[in-house]
Design a protein around this motif. Structure first.
Motif, PDB file in Angstrom:
ATOM      1  N   SER A  24     -21.229 -53.485  64.745  1.00  0.00           N
ATOM      2  CA  SER A  24     -20.493 -52.601  63.839  1.00  0.00           C
ATOM      3  C   SER A  24     -20.792 -52.951  62.392  1.00  0.00           C
ATOM      4  CB  SER A  24     -18.986 -52.718  64.109  1.00  0.00           C
ATOM      5  OG  SER A  24     -18.684 -52.437  65.449  1.00  0.00           O
ATOM      6  N   THR A  27     -24.408 -52.013  61.457  1.00  0.00           N
ATOM      7  CA  THR A  27     -24.489 -50.558  61.296  1.00  0.00           C
ATOM      8  C   THR A  27     -23.963 -50.135  59.933  1.00  0.00           C
ATOM      9  OG1 THR A  27     -24.205 -50.233  63.684  1.00  0.00           O
ATOM     10  CG2 THR A  27     -23.781 -48.340  62.255  1.00  0.00           C
ATOM     11  N   GLY A  28     -22.828 -50.720  59.536  1.00  0.00           N
ATOM     12  CA  GLY A  28     -22.258 -50.401  58.232  1.00  0.00           C
ATOM     13  C   GLY A  28     -23.178 -50.786  57.095  1.00  0.00           C
ATOM     14  N   GLN A  32     -24.943 -48.184  54.384  1.00  0.00           N
ATOM     15  CA  GLN A  32     -24.666 -48.348  52.961  1.00  0.00           C
ATOM     16  C   GLN A  32     -25.936 -48.664  52.177  1.00  0.00           C
ATOM     17  OE1 GLN A  32     -21.800 -47.789  51.404  1.00  0.00           O
ATOM     18  NE2 GLN A  32     -22.739 -48.280  49.430  1.00  0.00           N
ATOM     19  N   ILE A  69     -16.879 -46.407  56.939  1.00  0.00           N
ATOM     20  CA  ILE A  69     -17.256 -47.730  57.446  1.00  0.00           C
ATOM     21  C   ILE A  69     -16.052 -48.656  57.465  1.00  0.00           C
ATOM     22  CG2 ILE A  69     -18.634 -49.791  56.936  1.00  0.00           C
ATOM     23  CD1 ILE A  69     -20.758 -47.837  55.778  1.00  0.00           C
ATOM     24  N   ILE A 546     -22.026 -40.441  61.037  1.00  0.00           N
ATOM     25  CA  ILE A 546     -21.118 -41.584  60.859  1.00  0.00           C
ATOM     26  C   ILE A 546     -19.722 -41.224  61.341  1.00  0.00           C
ATOM     27  CG2 ILE A 546     -20.037 -43.084  59.141  1.00  0.00           C
ATOM     28  CD1 ILE A 546     -22.603 -42.709  57.486  1.00  0.00           C
ATOM     29  N   ALA A 550     -17.731 -42.904  64.270  1.00  0.00           N
ATOM     30  CA  ALA A 550     -16.418 -43.531  64.092  1.00  0.00           C
ATOM     31  C   ALA A 550     -15.386 -42.950  65.051  1.00  0.00           C
ATOM     32  CB  ALA A 550     -15.954 -43.354  62.644  1.00  0.00           C
TER      33      ALA A 550
END
Length: 659
Positions: A24, A27-28, A32, A69, A546, A550
Motif C-alpha cells: 500500500s 503504491t502511494g 505521488q 492515498i 486510484i 481505494a
C-alpha cells in the motif's frame, strides 16, 4: 531491550503481515512521485504551449491523489492495528504506556516508509517516463521523454509521506488510548446480529431501482423530464440511493433467508457460506452502498472525459473550420500577410476571398441561434452560392438550396439541429444599411450545426466570439447588396495548421492593429483544447484508478478483518473434517456474494446514464461505445483482481497460515 530493538524485531516477526501494508505504501509513493515527476519534467514542459495550465492541473490532481492515498493507507492501518491488538495488550500488561506503543509504531512506520520511498521513487521514475510518453501521445506531440528524478518531486514526496507518518501515529495513539485492556484481548470475539429481512422491503428495493432505471432510460426528451423535471430528478435520486441501500440491507438478507429455506440447503457447502454472511450484512451495508454509488460516479465521469477527448479533435475542426480566416484589410496588408504565410513553411493548400453583408437583427437572436451569448450581436448575410462553394471546397455534405426570402441559421454548437416545416417557419427580421434603414423579413427553414466562419480567436485567450451567419438565397442577396455594407474575408487552408502558433501570433498582431477586426486561427485553439482535454483524460483516468483501487480496498480489508475474526470458526471446521478444497470453495462463494453486487449494479448504473445521455448524443462517433466498454472492462478487471487476492489471503488468515 530498547524501543528501536523491539521495533526491528516486530517488523521481522510480522513481515508477512506487513507485506500488504508495504505494498500500500509503495503504491502511494509510486503514484505521488510519478505525478510530481511529470509536473517538473523538462522534456514535457518544452513540448507544451500552455505550461502554466499544465502544472496547475497536475498540482491539483496530485493533491486529490494524495488525499485518496491518505484515506487508503489510514484504512489499511486500522486493519493492521486490529490485527495486532492482542500484541498491544501484552505490551500494556508488561508496563508500557500508550505513548511508548505509539512511538514504537512510529518507528515501524518510518522503517516501512523508508523502504517504500526508496522502492516507490525508483518505480515512479521509470513509470513517469512511460506515462510522459503516453501523455505526449494523447496530445499528439512527437517529443522524446527522458528518464528523470526531479529534485522537487523527490522533496515533495518525502515531505508528504513524513506528514503521513505523523498522521498515522496520531491515529494509532488515539485508537490505543480509546480501547480498554480487556477489550484488546476480546476484540476479535465480537459477533454481529443478523438483520431481520422483509420480503416487502426487498421488493421495494427492486421497485426503487427499477423506477430509477426507467426514468433514466426514458431520455431527457421524454414527458417525464420535460414536464416534471424536479419530480423526476427526486425520484431518480431516491430510487438509486434508497434502492441501493435497501438492496444491501434487505434484499441481500431476504435472498440469504430464501436460500436457507431451500430443501437442499444442507447439501454441499451452502450452509457454511450463507450462515456467516447473514451476520456480516449489517456492517457491510453502508460500505457497499457507498462503494457502489461512488464507483458509479467515477466510471461515469471517466467515460465522459474520455468521450470528450475522443470528440475534441473533430470538435475543434467544427468550431474552426478555416485554418486561418480574417476580415480583409487594405491590399498592401493582405499581400504582406500572404507573404508571411508562404515564408512560414506552412504550405497554402487553398486561399479564397469571400464576402457577406453586414446586418443588424431586429428579432430576438435566440430565435435563430442557440446560446446567442456566444455569437456576435451583428449578423453577417452570406449568399447561398458563396456558402455552397466553401462547403464543396471542404468536402462537407452541408449544401443548402434556398428560394426567395428563405434563410438558414448557422448555429454551430447546437445540441439539436432543427428543420422548420413549411407553414411553421420562424420569421427573423434584419436591418441592412445604416443610412437607408431597410428592414427585411427572412423565413428560417433550418438551424444548422455548422460554421462558415469559425470562432474569432486570440493567441492568448483562445476563443472569443462566433460570427452570427445567416445563409440567404442568391436572389435576396443581390437585392440587398446595394443597400448594405459589404465585408470581405480571406480564408486560408494550410499544412500542419495545428503547429502554426507562432505564425498565428504574427498574423493576429497585423490584423487586429485595427480594433474589432475579425481574426480566426485553428492553431490558437487546437493546442489549448487538445492539451487541456488530454491532461483532463490522463488525470481523471489516474484518479479513477486510484479511487476504484481505494474503494475495492475497503471491501478487501473488511473481508480480511472478518477472516481474522472467523479464524476460530474455520479451525473448528477443520477439526470436524472439512478439507482445504471445501474451505476454499466456501470462502470463494462468500466473497463473491460481497464483491459481485457493487460490480454489477455499478456497471448497470453507469451504462444506463452514459448510453442515454452521452452516447445517444454523439452517434456520429461509432467507436465511442467500444471505448466505454473498454473503461468498464478495466473497472471489472480491478474488482476481479481484488476478489481473487481477497479469497487467497482470506484463506491464509482463516486457516492460520498467515499468522
Amino acid at each position: 531491550m530498547s524501543l528501536l530493538d523491539l521495533t526491528l524485531r516486530n517488523v521481522r516477526r510480522n513481515f508477512r503481515l506487513y507485506t500488504i501494508y508495504l505494498f500500500s505504501m509503495i503504491t502511494g509513493v509510486v503514484i505521488q512521485f510519478t505525478f510530481s515527476s511529470l509536473m517538473y519534467n523538462q522534456d514535457i514542459l518544452a513540448a507544451l504551449e500552455n505550461r502554466q495550465n499544465f502544472q496547475t492541473g497536475v498540482r491539483i490532481a496530485s493533491v486529490v491523489m494524495f488525499l485518496f492515498i491518505i484515506l487508503f493507507i489510514l484504512y489499511a492501518n486500522s486493519f493492521f492495528m486490529r490485527q495486532r491488538k492482542k500484541e498491544f495488550g501484552m505490551y500494556l500488561l508488561y508496563g508500557m504506556n500508550e505513548r511508548q506503543i505509539t512511538r514504537m509504531f512510529f518507528y515501524e512506520t518510518l522503517f516501512i516508509e523508508a523502504v517504500s520511498l526508496l522502492a516507490g521513487m525508483i518505480l515512479g521514475g521509470l513509470l513517469s517516463k512511460l506515462f510522459g510518453m503516453l501523455l505526449m501521445n494523447l496530445m499528439r506531440y512527437d517529443q522524446v521523454i527522458s528518464l528523470s528524478f526531479p529534485i522537487q518531486a523527490v522533496g515533495s514526496t518525502v515531505a508528504l509521506f513524513l506528514l503521513l507518518a505523523i498522521i498515522i501515529s496520531i491515529q494509532t495513539y488515539f485508537a490505543v488510548r480509546r480501547v480498554q485492556l480487556i477489550e484488546l484481548f476480546r476484540a476479535k470475539e465480537k459477533m454481529e446480529k443478523p438483520i431481520p429481512s422483509s420480503k416487502a422491503m426487498a421488493l421495494l428495493s427492486l421497485f426503487l431501482l427499477g423506477l430509477a432505471f426507467v426514468l433514466i432510460g426514458s431520455g431527457k426528451g421524454s414527458a417525464a423530464w420535460q414536464e416534471y423535471t424536479t419530480a423526476s430528478l427526486i425520484a431518480c435520486t431516491v430510487g438509486i440511493i434508497g434502492g441501493t441501500y435497501l438492496f444491501f440491507r434487505q434484499f441481500a438478507g431476504w435472498l440469504l433467508q430464501a436460500v436457507n429455506r431451500r430443501k437442499r440447503y444442507y447439501e454441499g457447502n451452502t450452509l457454511l457460506w450463507t450462515s456467516s454472511l447473514r451476520f456480516q450484512m449489517r456492517s457491510n451495508t453502508l460500505n457497499l452502498t457507498f462503494i457502489l454509488l461512488f464507483s458509479s460516479v467515477i466510471v461515469l465521469l471517466t467515460c465522459f472525459v474520455a468521450i470528450n477527448y475522443a470528440v475534441q479533435f473533430e470538435a475543434v475542426g467544427k468550431n474552426l473550420p478555416n485554418d486561418i480566416a480574417f476580415e480583409s484589410r487594405e491590399s498592401a496588408t493582405n499581400e504582406k500577410i500572404n507573404r508571411i504565410i508562404n515564408d512560414s513553411g506552412h504550405d497554402i493548400q487553398y486561399h479564397r476571398t469571400v464576402e457577406g453583408l453586414a446586418a443588424e437583427p431586429r428579432s430576438a437572436m435566440d430565435e435563430a441561434f442557440e446560446n446567442p451569448d456566444y455569437f456576435t450581436p451583428d449578423i453577417l448575410l452570406v449568399a447561398e452560392r458563396t456558402y455552397n462553394e466553401i462547403v464543396a471546397l471542404r468536402g462537407d455534405n452541408q449544401r443548402v438550396q434556398l428560394e426567395r426570402n428563405e434563410a438558414v441559421a448557422l448555429s454551430q454548437g447546437t445540441d439539436f439541429a432543427k428543420t422548420f416545416e413549411p407553414g411553421r417557419q420562424t420569421k427573423f427580421n434584419v436591418m441592412t444599411g445604416a443610412e437607408t434603414g431597410s428592414e427585411t423579413a427572412l423565413h428560417l427553414i433550418e438551424q444548422k450545426d455548422y460554421a462558415f466562419l469559425g470562432w474569432a480567436t486570440d493567441p492568448v485567450t483562445s476563443m472569443v466570439k462566433k460570427p452570427a451567419v445567416l445563409v440567404i438565397s442568391d436572389e435576396t442577396y443581390q437585392g440587398l447588396k446595394g443597400k448594405a455594407d459589404v465585408k470581405s474575408f480571406e480564408i486560408y487552408q494550410i499544412r500542419d495548421a495545428e503547429r502554426a502558433e507562432e505564425l498565428s501570433r504574427q498574423l493576429h498582431a497585423l490584423v487586429t492593429a485595427t480594433p474589432e477586426t475579425y481574426y480566426s486561427s485553428f492553431a490558437d485553439v487546437y493546442s489549448k483544447q487538445i492539451e487541456g482535454s488530454a491532461l483532463m483524460l490522463f488525470a481523471s483516468a489516474f484518479l479513477a484508478l486510484i479511487a476504484l483501487f481505494a474503494l475495492a480496498s475497503v471491501i478487501y480489508f473488511k473481508q480480511l478483518r472478518e477472516a481474522t475474526e472467523a479464524r476460530h470458526q474455520y479451525a473448528t471446521l477443520r477439526k470436524i473434517g472439512v478439507g482445504n478444497g471445501e474451505m476454499k470453495s466456501v470462502i470463494r462463494k462468500q466473497l463473491l456474494f460481497v464483491f459481485s453486487p457493487p460490480l454489477a449494479l455499478g456497471l448497470m448504473n453507469s451504462w444506463f446514464i452514459i448510453k442515454t445521455y452521452i452516447l445517444d448524443s454523439v452517434k456520429d462517433f461509432p467507436n465511442l461505445t467500444g471505448m466505454v466498454w473498454g473503461i468498464m472492462a478495466v473497472y471489472f478487471l480491478i474488482y476481479t483482481l481484488f476478489y481473487l487476492s481477497s479469497t487467497n489471503l482470506y484463506y491464509k488468515i482463516a486457516s492460520g497460515e498467515h499468522a
